[in-house]
Scaffold this motif. Structure first.
Motif, mmCIF file in Angstrom:
data_model
loop_
_atom_site.group_PDB
_atom_site.id
_atom_site.type_symbol
_atom_site.label_atom_id
_atom_site.label_comp_id
_atom_site.label_asym_id
_atom_site.label_seq_id
_atom_site.Cartn_x
_atom_site.Cartn_y
_atom_site.Cartn_z
ATOM 1 N N LYS A 31 37.099 37.584 48.313
ATOM 2 C CA LYS A 31 37.262 38.419 47.113
ATOM 3 C C LYS A 31 37.782 37.592 45.943
ATOM 4 C CE LYS A 31 37.754 42.912 49.303
ATOM 5 N NZ LYS A 31 38.643 43.975 49.722
ATOM 6 N N CYS A 32 38.422 36.470 46.270
ATOM 7 C CA CYS A 32 38.809 35.529 45.208
ATOM 8 C C CYS A 32 38.691 34.131 45.795
ATOM 9 C CB CYS A 32 40.224 35.805 44.734
ATOM 10 S SG CYS A 32 40.602 34.843 43.266
ATOM 11 N N GLU A 38 38.181 31.241 44.677
ATOM 12 C CA GLU A 38 38.804 30.053 44.059
ATOM 13 C C GLU A 38 40.256 29.840 44.483
ATOM 14 O OE1 GLU A 38 38.438 33.095 40.613
ATOM 15 O OE2 GLU A 38 37.444 32.619 42.488
ATOM 16 N N THR A 43 46.271 32.454 36.384
ATOM 17 C CA THR A 43 46.581 33.759 35.771
ATOM 18 C C THR A 43 47.126 33.574 34.355
ATOM 19 O OG1 THR A 43 47.130 34.606 37.966
ATOM 20 C CG2 THR A 43 47.874 35.899 36.114
ATOM 21 N N TYR A 87 41.334 34.958 34.095
ATOM 22 C CA TYR A 87 40.789 36.251 34.558
ATOM 23 C C TYR A 87 40.814 37.313 33.466
ATOM 24 C CZ TYR A 87 41.662 33.895 38.972
ATOM 25 O OH TYR A 87 41.694 32.981 39.977
ATOM 26 N N THR A 101 37.533 39.490 33.347
ATOM 27 C CA THR A 101 36.887 39.831 34.619
ATOM 28 C C THR A 101 37.094 41.310 34.944
ATOM 29 O OG1 THR A 101 38.888 39.117 35.755
ATOM 30 C CG2 THR A 101 37.098 37.521 35.642
ATOM 31 N N THR A 154 38.437 41.928 40.654
ATOM 32 C CA THR A 154 38.816 40.502 40.625
ATOM 33 C C THR A 154 40.260 40.361 40.163
ATOM 34 O OG1 THR A 154 36.533 40.074 39.972
ATOM 35 C CG2 THR A 154 38.059 38.233 39.794
ATOM 36 N N GLN A 155 40.647 41.159 39.170
ATOM 37 C CA GLN A 155 42.024 41.093 38.648
ATOM 38 C C GLN A 155 43.027 41.385 39.761
ATOM 39 O OE1 GLN A 155 43.194 41.428 35.053
ATOM 40 N NE2 GLN A 155 41.249 41.450 34.005
ATOM 41 N N SER A 204 42.596 41.136 43.046
ATOM 42 C CA SER A 204 42.564 40.131 44.117
ATOM 43 C C SER A 204 43.133 38.790 43.683
ATOM 44 C CB SER A 204 41.128 39.914 44.600
ATOM 45 O OG SER A 204 40.633 41.082 45.179
ATOM 46 N N CYS A 205 42.888 38.394 42.449
ATOM 47 C CA CYS A 205 43.183 37.014 42.038
ATOM 48 C C CYS A 205 44.497 36.840 41.278
ATOM 49 C CB CYS A 205 42.054 36.479 41.164
ATOM 50 S SG CYS A 205 40.464 36.426 42.002
ATOM 51 N N ARG A 206 44.832 37.794 40.426
ATOM 52 C CA ARG A 206 46.008 37.599 39.566
ATOM 53 C C ARG A 206 47.301 37.710 40.363
ATOM 54 N NH1 ARG A 206 44.850 38.530 33.678
ATOM 55 N NH2 ARG A 206 47.092 38.455 33.462
#
Length: 535
Positions: A193-194, A196, A243, A248, A251, A255-256, A258-260
């Motif tokens: 889901k993220c 990177e 972050t 992001y 996005t 994504t926000q 999952s990643c931030r």
């Protein structure tokens, strides 16, 4: 004669052709169940266990609370309560239960039943989200309190002891293997889901835990033992830099989340200091159907925990669990579910599979380390703000850890094959069929539910649907049940069949008193064995 150098190779010596020796205790463990590491190392290892169990503790409330009508404040409270109860339950399990270094935390087995309670018709007309959240939570509490009686009765009455006596190394393989491998959907699919931050996490974890020790042969095992702390800190900082730098900004919302590193919303909502207390959401409400459905989930957790306990005993370098000790542990797990209901965690309790995998990664199976981690759980659940900092680790980082830990637990199951005769066709049939069906049946049930929004069993009574759909959606449950049924019904009394199933290796562990080592690993503290003797 072969062409080339100096003629044919000499025939191998007889001892070179011998298979690997069978071990009822796993060798090469640095600190076994009864030998604690030095205090500074033990505290760091305990903190690492706390970090690993945080994943499930955070992911479950994160998915449930919005559906219940709660906001960030309720989510922070629920995570704190789950952490607090997990700490208390882990202490009880390591002191009075199986005495194994097993972390007792939240479990995904209870989530489908919990969602059914959330969707129950009697809550649909409540407009105020705060009131709706509390009413649903009380309903879940009531169901958990009733469901806890199943494991308490089955465990403390010795009923599970009698069931576990039928377990052989052969039927334990699918159960333990799929307790780990069966959780594959929480590994790479969540990591991706993220990608990177998920991919660097799994690569760094492998470098620290496997490749650096492979290249550097030192006396001190720093990198492999603390690989989780090193890799998580590096990737977490990297994720935070992404972050902050605005990577992001444009996005989508998924994504926000999952990643931030600042999207969890827990740090702001968590109080500085708060002690979770019983019935903090109000008096529990009871519904017979929901209680039965939760009992089915509790039974699934009981079977999965049996597999996880066997894996933990292996990685703690203890002897195989005597059935009476396993039964005692299940009884205390029932008490844990009762605490979950009384405090209102919104989720039941079972053995944390990821922490069982961490024992294998660190090669430290010490009971004291897990008791220290329980201390961290209680400490950070009370000091909310500090706990919330760690709880805001992005889910893909946690999922990357799962990829390794669930694999280790699965391989603990496969390691039991050393006791079985793999040249027997009956062994091949029981193993292959139960593992295949253990993967195939839940795949059908889960796929059907994903497409239609409800399981294959779909009657007017939602609680009845859950009682059938939830057990058959669990890989470990299906495989373990099937393997045990086939093993018990297809065996003959002759000695060869017993040897094929590995029974002659486990015979002396079927009773607590027949192996002297059981006393060392599984005896109760404070001379309690006098009052509660194991059989």
């Amino acid at each position: 004669m072969a062409g080339g150098g100096g003629g044919a190779a000499p025939p191998p010596k007889q001892e070179e052709l011998q298979p690997h020796p069978v071990r009822d205790q796993l060798p090469n463990i640095a600190y076994c169940i009864t030998s604690p590491p030095p205090w500074p190392e033990a505290i760091l290892l305990g903190f690492q266990h706390y970090l690993v169990m945080l994943g499930t503790t955070v992911l479950i409330p994160t998915s449930l609370v919005p559906q219940m009508g709660g906001g960030n404040e309720e989510k922070a409270k629920m995570i704190q309560t789950l952490l607090f109860v997990a700490g208390v339950n882990t202490l009880f399990q390591t002191l009075f239960g199986t005495c194994l270094p097993a972390v007792i935390g939240g479990s995904y087995s209870y989530v489908p039943t919990t969602i059914s309670i959330i969707l129950a018709g009697r809550y649909s007309d409540i407009v105020n989200p705060q009131e709706k959240f509390e009413k649903i939570m009380r309903g879940i509490q009531g169901a958990l309190i009733v469901a806890s009686t199943l494991q308490i009765v089955v465990g403390f009455s010795g009923l599970w002891r009698n069931v576990a006596r039928f377990l052989t190394p052969l039927s334990a393989v699918p159960l333990v293997a799929l307790s780990g491998f069966g959780l594959y959907e929480f590994g790479f699919p969540v990591l991706a889901k993220c990608i990177e931050i998920g991919l660097p996490q799994i690569i760094l974890l492998l470098i620290f835990s496997q490749y650096i020790p492979h290249i550097i042969h030192g006396e001190r095992h720093v990198f492999d033992r603390f690989a989780v702390i090193f890799s998580v800190v590096i990737v977490w900082i990297y994720a935070h830099l992404l972050t902050v730098s605005g990577a992001y900004k444009n996005t989508g919302p998924k994504t926000q989340i999952s990643c931030r590193t600042d999207r969890a919303g827990i740090i702001g909502a968590a109080p500085w200091i708060r002690v979770p207390y019983p019935f903090q959401w109000g008096a529990p409400s009871f519904d017979a159907g929901e209680a039965f459905a939760m009992m089915a989930a509790s039974f699934v957790a009981l079977v999965e925990s049996t597999g996880a306990f066997i894996a933990v005993s292996r990685y703690a370098s203890a002897t195989p669990l005597p059935p009476s000790i396993l039964s005692r542990g299940i009884g205390w797990q029932g008490v844990g579910i009762l605490f979950s209901g009384i405090f209102g965690t919104g989720n039941g309790s079972s053995v944390s599979v990821e922490n069982a995998g961490l024992l294998a990664l660190t090669r430290v199976g010490s009971r004291r380390v897990v008791q220290i981690s329980a201390g961290f759980m209680i400490f950070f659940s009370i000091l909310g703000k500090f706990g919330a900092v760690f709880a805001s680790i992005p889910p893909p980082i946690i999922a990357a850890l799962y990829c390794l830990f669930f694999a280790y637990v699965g391989s603990a199951g496969l390691s039991l094959l050393q006791f079985c005769n793999l040249n027997s066709f009956k062994t091949k049939f029981i193993l292959g069929f139960s593992v295949f069906m253990g993967l195939s049946i839940p795949q059908y049930f889960n796929e059907y539910a994903a497409v239609n929004g409800f399981g294959p069993v779909h009657t007017g009574a939602r609680w009845f649907n859950d009682m059938i759909n939830v057990p058959f959606s669990s890989e470990a449950f299906v495989a373990g049940l099937l393997a045990m049924f086939l093993d018990v019904t297809l065996h003959r009394k002759d000695n060869t069949t017993r040897k094929d199933r590995g029974m002659h290796w486990w015979d002396r562990f079927r009773s607590y008193k027949t192996d002297a080592r059981s006393e060392e690993f599984y005896s109760l503290p404070f001379n309690l064995n006098k009052f509660f003797p194991s059989v």
